[in-house]
Structures are given as structure tokens and as C-alpha cells.
Design a protein around this motif. Sequence first.
Motif, mmCIF file in Angstrom:
data_model
loop_
_atom_site.group_PDB
_atom_site.id
_atom_site.type_symbol
_atom_site.label_atom_id
_atom_site.label_comp_id
_atom_site.label_asym_id
_atom_site.label_seq_id
_atom_site.Cartn_x
_atom_site.Cartn_y
_atom_site.Cartn_z
ATOM 1 N N LEU A 155 -4.983 17.377 -17.393
ATOM 2 C CA LEU A 155 -4.496 16.638 -16.227
ATOM 3 C C LEU A 155 -4.854 17.351 -14.926
ATOM 4 O O LEU A 155 -5.175 16.701 -13.927
ATOM 5 N N GLU A 156 -4.823 18.667 -14.935
ATOM 6 C CA GLU A 156 -5.165 19.436 -13.741
ATOM 7 C C GLU A 156 -6.621 19.238 -13.335
ATOM 8 O O GLU A 156 -6.965 19.324 -12.159
ATOM 9 N N ASN A 157 -7.477 18.957 -14.319
ATOM 10 C CA ASN A 157 -8.911 18.871 -14.048
ATOM 11 C C ASN A 157 -9.429 17.452 -13.853
ATOM 12 O O ASN A 157 -10.618 17.268 -13.575
ATOM 13 N N LEU A 158 -8.562 16.461 -13.985
ATOM 14 C CA LEU A 158 -9.004 15.082 -13.794
ATOM 15 C C LEU A 158 -9.278 14.798 -12.324
ATOM 16 O O LEU A 158 -8.511 15.206 -11.454
ATOM 17 N N THR A 159 -10.359 14.086 -12.050
ATOM 18 C CA THR A 159 -10.638 13.682 -10.673
ATOM 19 C C THR A 159 -9.993 12.341 -10.348
ATOM 20 O O THR A 159 -9.805 11.996 -9.187
ATOM 21 N N SER A 160 -9.659 11.581 -11.381
ATOM 22 C CA SER A 160 -8.974 10.307 -11.206
ATOM 23 C C SER A 160 -7.957 10.159 -12.323
ATOM 24 O O SER A 160 -8.261 10.462 -13.476
ATOM 25 N N MET A 161 -6.741 9.708 -11.982
ATOM 26 C CA MET A 161 -5.654 9.702 -12.952
ATOM 27 C C MET A 161 -5.357 8.299 -13.490
ATOM 28 O O MET A 161 -4.835 7.449 -12.769
ATOM 29 N N PRO A 162 -5.710 8.044 -14.761
ATOM 30 C CA PRO A 162 -5.282 6.796 -15.386
ATOM 31 C C PRO A 162 -3.824 6.937 -15.826
ATOM 32 O O PRO A 162 -3.185 7.958 -15.576
ATOM 33 N N GLN A 163 -3.290 5.935 -16.486
ATOM 34 C CA GLN A 163 -1.961 6.094 -17.069
ATOM 35 C C GLN A 163 -2.052 7.061 -18.242
ATOM 36 O O GLN A 163 -3.056 7.100 -18.954
ATOM 37 N N VAL A 164 -0.986 7.845 -18.437
ATOM 38 C CA VAL A 164 -0.973 8.871 -19.481
ATOM 39 C C VAL A 164 0.336 8.798 -20.256
ATOM 40 O O VAL A 164 1.410 8.703 -19.658
ATOM 41 N N ILE A 165 0.227 8.825 -21.566
ATOM 42 C CA ILE A 165 1.402 8.987 -22.427
ATOM 43 C C ILE A 165 1.219 10.299 -23.165
ATOM 44 O O ILE A 165 0.273 10.457 -23.942
ATOM 45 N N MET A 166 2.094 11.250 -22.913
ATOM 46 C CA MET A 166 1.998 12.565 -23.538
ATOM 47 C C MET A 166 2.767 12.565 -24.853
ATOM 48 O O MET A 166 3.799 11.899 -24.995
ATOM 49 N N THR A 167 2.238 13.313 -25.823
ATOM 50 C CA THR A 167 2.863 13.398 -27.141
ATOM 51 C C THR A 167 3.012 14.860 -27.533
ATOM 52 O O THR A 167 2.155 15.683 -27.227
ATOM 53 N N THR A 168 4.106 15.183 -28.220
ATOM 54 C CA THR A 168 4.353 16.551 -28.653
ATOM 55 C C THR A 168 5.469 16.575 -29.682
ATOM 56 O O THR A 168 6.236 15.609 -29.800
ATOM 57 N N ALA A 183 5.905 17.225 -17.817
ATOM 58 C CA ALA A 183 5.106 16.012 -17.984
ATOM 59 C C ALA A 183 5.364 15.030 -16.857
ATOM 60 O O ALA A 183 4.430 14.448 -16.295
ATOM 61 N N TYR A 184 6.608 14.842 -16.509
ATOM 62 C CA TYR A 184 6.934 13.852 -15.483
ATOM 63 C C TYR A 184 6.578 14.339 -14.080
ATOM 64 O O TYR A 184 6.514 13.535 -13.151
ATOM 65 N N GLN A 185 6.312 15.638 -13.926
ATOM 66 C CA GLN A 185 5.813 16.120 -12.642
ATOM 67 C C GLN A 185 4.402 15.588 -12.379
ATOM 68 O O GLN A 185 3.962 15.523 -11.240
ATOM 69 N N TYR A 186 3.714 15.225 -13.458
ATOM 70 C CA TYR A 186 2.377 14.646 -13.334
ATOM 71 C C TYR A 186 2.442 13.122 -13.278
ATOM 72 O O TYR A 186 1.418 12.455 -13.321
ATOM 73 N N GLN A 187 3.665 12.589 -13.205
ATOM 74 C CA GLN A 187 3.900 11.143 -13.115
ATOM 75 C C GLN A 187 3.288 10.401 -14.299
ATOM 76 O O GLN A 187 2.683 9.329 -14.137
ATOM 77 N N VAL A 188 3.458 10.979 -15.494
ATOM 78 C CA VAL A 188 2.975 10.295 -16.693
ATOM 79 C C VAL A 188 3.848 9.060 -16.933
ATOM 80 O O VAL A 188 4.996 8.989 -16.504
ATOM 81 N N THR A 189 3.279 8.094 -17.628
ATOM 82 C CA THR A 189 3.998 6.845 -17.863
ATOM 83 C C THR A 189 5.104 7.015 -18.883
ATOM 84 O O THR A 189 6.191 6.438 -18.741
ATOM 85 N N ASP A 190 4.859 7.824 -19.917
ATOM 86 C CA ASP A 190 5.891 8.051 -20.934
ATOM 87 C C ASP A 190 5.611 9.365 -21.647
ATOM 88 O O ASP A 190 4.537 9.958 -21.507
ATOM 89 N N TYR A 191 6.609 9.795 -22.428
ATOM 90 C CA TYR A 191 6.552 11.074 -23.127
ATOM 91 C C TYR A 191 7.157 10.841 -24.510
ATOM 92 O O TYR A 191 8.338 10.503 -24.624
ATOM 93 N N LEU A 192 6.341 10.971 -25.559
ATOM 94 C CA LEU A 192 6.796 10.669 -26.911
ATOM 95 C C LEU A 192 6.863 11.921 -27.782
ATOM 96 O O LEU A 192 5.967 12.760 -27.733
ATOM 97 N N GLN A 193 7.924 11.980 -28.577
ATOM 98 C CA GLN A 193 8.060 13.088 -29.516
ATOM 99 C C GLN A 193 7.479 12.678 -30.867
ATOM 100 O O GLN A 193 7.740 11.583 -31.369
#
Length: 229
Positions: A67-80, A89-99
Amino acid sequence: MKLKCIIVEDEIMARKSLQRLCEQHDSLRLITAFENAEDALAFLATEEVDLIWLDVEMPGLSGFGLLENLTSMPQVIMTTTKTEYAFNAYQYQVTDYLQKPITLPRFKVAVEKVLELNSRKTAVSPERQEIYVKIEGRYMRLPYAEITFVENVGDYVKIFTTKNSYVVHTTMKYLEEKLGSQFLRVHRSFIVHLDKIVDIEENNLVISNKVIPISRANKSELMTRLNLL
């Protein structure tokens, strides 16, 4: 229209599970899947997607590193498998965060969030009048009214404004798609702001004392777009 998405996930079982879920959803078109962030980043340097399914912890570059290296930000759903990264994750304004493991009901909820946000964005009718570019780790707003022309410089583009110039790691094709209707690609190496053209002679035009070539393939479109007497 289906949303184009990619998966970035180093665990093979988690990657295959997400692939199956994406392929079964009518609103998604899975382009490809990557097992590391470096390959995904190289892909995203030249290709545009609507959504990234992004694992947080991976060998080498992490999900946050991507995310730090993207030049353009699409929607992102992070998984972990962990919840401790949710705040970051939400500091990067991701759309959702799934466990993980991701269940079908939770997957559907996340996709609905993506579709709702995408619908709100596309419903905005006025054309945007600025673009944000990543300069030295921060996103800088460049109003279209200040951009005079763009020049291709290898793996980068150089954006010229009325006050300055900025080198950005992206492609001419990608930038051409992002800029507004007042811009036109007149040569494989140049995109110009039509309102900034000073004069045109034969196969060249002038903007801010810069002589810019016009390719034969693009000249007809240029002359059509200008308000000629």
C-alpha cells in the motif's frame, strides 16, 4: 459491469479459497492471483484494477508495504489471521478487513461494501478537476488547471505545471485514462492540456515555450478537439 480484482496472498490454501469465492461471485472478475507483494506491485504499475484482496503478513514486502508503494489506490480488502492489524489497516482507508479463514457470509458482506462504495463513486456526475500524485511518500493534489503537459521519461512520467514539475512512477497509458477530457495524448511521449496550447504549426505545438511534436496518428483527433475557425 464486473469489478476487476486481484488476490495477493502467500498461503496457497487461503489463496485458492479466495479464488473460488471470487470466481463464484457475479459482480467480480478475478484477473490473477499473486503469492507475493513484489510481483503484485509490478503488475499494478501498468495495470488498473478495482479491488485488491490483500494479505497483511507475507515474506518480503508486507501488505502494508504494498500500500505504501502504490501510485494509485483502488479499493482494498485486507485479510489476516490476526485482528491486531485492524487499526493500521483502516489508516489506509481500506474498504474492509477480514479475519481468516474467510466464511462465505462474511465474504459477501465485504463485497457488498465494495459495490456500494463503487456505486457512490460512479454516481458522482461532475468530472473531477484534480489528480493526486505520490511525491516523496505523500499524495499531492494537482489541479487540472495547473497542469500544462506530461512527458514520458522511461519508466516514469514528468508532469509539468504552471509552477513546477513532478516525476511520478506510472505509465502514460494509465495517466491518460486518469486525466480529464481537457487532456489529449498528441504523441507517444506527450499528453497536453488543450487549454494551454499557445500555437500549432505543421506537426508541432507550443506550450509554455516547449515545442511538442504531434504524431500523424494523433493529429486528426487534436484538430477535431480544437475550436477552429
